[in-house]
Design a protein around this motif. Sequence first.
Motif, PDB file in Angstrom:
ATOM      1  N   TYR A  76       0.832  -1.197   0.000  1.00 28.60           N
ATOM      2  CA  TYR A  76       0.000   0.000   0.000  1.00 28.60           C
ATOM      3  C   TYR A  76       0.871   1.253   0.000  1.00 28.60           C
ATOM      4  N   PHE A  77       1.924   1.234   0.786  1.00 28.70           N
ATOM      5  CA  PHE A  77       2.820   2.384   0.885  1.00 28.70           C
ATOM      6  C   PHE A  77       3.489   2.676  -0.452  1.00 28.70           C
TER       7      PHE A  77
ATOM      8  N   SER B 260       5.003  15.325  -9.780  1.00 24.70           N
ATOM      9  CA  SER B 260       5.721  15.556 -11.035  1.00 24.70           C
ATOM     10  C   SER B 260       4.841  16.274 -12.055  1.00 24.70           C
ATOM     11  N   VAL B 261       3.615  15.836 -12.186  1.00 32.61           N
ATOM     12  CA  VAL B 261       2.693  16.473 -13.133  1.00 32.61           C
ATOM     13  C   VAL B 261       2.425  17.925 -12.726  1.00 32.61           C
TER      14      VAL B 261
ATOM     15  N   SER C 114       2.816   6.036  -2.478  1.00 33.95           N
ATOM     16  CA  SER C 114       3.972   6.894  -2.763  1.00 33.95           C
ATOM     17  C   SER C 114       4.098   7.148  -4.259  1.00 33.95           C
ATOM     18  N   ARG C 115       3.856   6.135  -5.071  1.00 31.30           N
ATOM     19  CA  ARG C 115       3.938   6.285  -6.522  1.00 31.30           C
ATOM     20  C   ARG C 115       2.911   7.301  -7.011  1.00 31.30           C
ATOM     21  N   ALA C 116       1.705   7.228  -6.478  1.00 35.86           N
ATOM     22  CA  ALA C 116       0.669   8.183  -6.881  1.00 35.86           C
ATOM     23  C   ALA C 116       1.057   9.604  -6.491  1.00 35.86           C
ATOM     24  N   ARG C 117       1.626   9.770  -5.310  1.00 35.29           N
ATOM     25  CA  ARG C 117       2.044  11.102  -4.878  1.00 35.29           C
ATOM     26  C   ARG C 117       3.207  11.624  -5.712  1.00 35.29           C
TER      27      ARG C 117
END
Length: 96
Positions: A12-13, A25-26, A17-20
């Motif tokens: 989950y972490f 970045s976007v 973290s990847r989504a954040r």
Amino acid sequence: KDRHLEDEYLKYFVVASRARIILGSVTGILLYASGPFAFMCVDYDLLMWLEQLYRFMSDEQKEDYKESLPQGFWFRYFPTSTSIVYVFLCLVLVMF
């Protein structure tokens, strides 16, 4: 049981973290891309009006106008280049 719970938390972490990271970045890229246009949007109407006004001036009036502007003012050196500046900024944006 605890090991399984720890593995789920780590998965989950990583996903969170990847989504954040992607969201950050976007957001950073959008802010970077809008920067060159932000300062020009405020003055765009004024610059276009000055460009049209400059085209109707006689040669004498053009020289007087250029001399009345302060040193380093963009419009003093390139009085009919508002559109060219926008094209240049778009090309720079596409390159990077």
